[in-house]
Each structure stands twice: as C-alpha cells, then as structure tokens.
Design an enzyme around this catalytic site. Structure first.
Site, short mmCIF file in Angstrom:
data_model
loop_
_atom_site.label_atom_id
_atom_site.label_comp_id
_atom_site.label_asym_id
_atom_site.label_seq_id
_atom_site.Cartn_x
_atom_site.Cartn_y
_atom_site.Cartn_z
N GLU A 3 44.18 38.43 40.16
CA GLU A 3 44.75 37.11 40.43
C GLU A 3 44.91 36.89 41.94
O GLU A 3 44.62 35.83 42.47
CB GLU A 3 46.11 36.97 39.76
CG GLU A 3 46.08 37.07 38.23
CD GLU A 3 46.24 38.49 37.71
OE1 GLU A 3 45.78 39.44 38.38
OE2 GLU A 3 46.82 38.65 36.63
N ASN B 293 40.14 42.92 39.96
CA ASN B 293 40.99 43.95 40.56
C ASN B 293 40.13 44.92 41.37
O ASN B 293 38.99 45.23 40.99
CB ASN B 293 41.87 44.66 39.53
CG ASN B 293 41.13 45.19 38.33
OD1 ASN B 293 40.09 44.68 37.95
ND2 ASN B 293 41.67 46.23 37.72
N CYS C 36 50.93 40.14 36.59
CA CYS C 36 52.06 41.00 36.98
C CYS C 36 53.03 40.21 37.88
O CYS C 36 52.72 39.12 38.37
CB CYS C 36 51.55 42.25 37.70
SG CYS C 36 51.09 41.96 39.43
N1 THU Z 1 46.00 44.33 37.35
C1 THU Z 1 45.53 43.10 37.69
O1 THU Z 1 44.42 42.97 38.22
N2 THU Z 1 46.31 42.02 37.44
C2 THU Z 1 47.55 42.08 36.89
O2 THU Z 1 48.21 41.06 36.79
C3 THU Z 1 48.08 43.36 36.43
C4 THU Z 1 47.30 44.55 36.74
C5 THU Z 1 45.17 45.51 37.63
C6 THU Z 1 45.72 46.43 38.69
C7 THU Z 1 45.07 47.74 38.32
O3 THU Z 1 43.80 47.80 38.91
C8 THU Z 1 44.90 47.65 36.82
O4 THU Z 1 45.04 46.29 36.46
C9 THU Z 1 45.89 48.49 36.03
O5 THU Z 1 47.19 48.20 36.39
#
Ligand code: THU
Length: 133
Positions: free
Chosen positions: A61, A48, A90
């Site tokens: 992802e 992320n 998500c």
């Molecule tokens: N996040 C992801 O990288 N993947 C997901 O499927 C859900 C959330 C990240 C986004 C943000 O940087 C952190 O997790 C908190 O939401």
C-alpha cells in the site's frame, strides 16, 4: 466519498492483483499487491518489498502511495489491496493513507477468487487518526 463505477472497480482490482506478481517477499513468502486510483484518473501500483533487515520492508500500500506522490498525485479516490486470504492494510499503511485522505474506499481482494470480498473505508479502519493541523 463516492463509490466507483463497476468498471473502475474492476480495473483497480485487476491492477492490484497484477501488482502482487511483482512482490519481493522471499522472507515471509506473503505477496501483497495494491493499486490506488488518483483523482486525475491514473492508477498507481505497489507491491511489498522485503529486506534481509526485516524492519526495512515496505508494504504494498505504501509503495503504491509513494509512487503516486512521486508522480505528483496526492489526492485519491480508492485503493484495492490483493492478498491470498483478503487481508486489510496494516496500521502503518493506514496512517500513511490518512496523511492524504480524510476517507478512502478500500477494496479488499482475495486472490483465491480474484474478487473483491469486502469494501471498507479508511475512516472505519483508522478512527481518531493522528493528525496535526
Ligand atoms: N504487508 C503488506 O504489504 N501490506 C500490509 O498491509 C501488511 C503486510 C507485507 C509486509 C511483509 O512483506 C508481508 O506482507 C508479511 O507481513
């Protein structure tokens, strides 16, 4: 949708766990790593990447999928997602995965043990996805 070998599984899990170390998450402090196995055998990783303008954040992802597509790979065999706690992708990431995959095994990894806690499928996570034929 075919299951991976134990060795392929472990390689994908290790890649997701390692990718999580690169997370740029100064705001949420929630690091996520992802790894996707392309049909040609290559593994692409993502983490992320947050932004001071929160809505611009890119999930691990999607980072992995975009890296693969940028390298010319659009067909995928499996994905691993590593978080502390073993969370699943998500909704936005599910829809992006669905752009390229009818179905996809997703290995959910909890970094507290570095082990797969669950295997889910994209079809199960996103039934009746939006698609234009
Ligand atoms: N996040 C992801 O990288 N993947 C997901 O499927 C859900 C959330 C990240 C986004 C943000 O940087 C952190 O997790 C908190 O939401």
């Amino acid at each position: 949708m075919r299951d991976l070998t134990e060795e392929q599984n472990q390689k994908l899990i290790d890649a997701a766990v390692a990718a999580r170390q690169q997370a740029y998450a100064p705001y949420s402090k929630f690091s996520v790593g992802a790894a996707v196995l392309a049909e040609n055998g290559q593994i692409f990783i993502g983490c992320n990447v947050e932004n001071a303008s929160y809505g611009l954040t890119n999930c691990a992802e999607r980072t992995a999928i975009f890296a693969a597509v940028a390298a010319g790979q659009t067909r995928f065999l499996a994905m691993a997602v590593a978080t502390e706690g073993g969370y699943s992708p998500c909704g936005a990431c599910r829809q992006v995965l669905a752009e390229f995959c009818d179905d996809l095994p997703i290995l959910i990894v909890d970094t507290r043990s570095d082990r797969q806690v669950e295997q889910v499928s994209l079809a199960e996570l996103l039934p009746r996805r939006f698609r234009r034929d």
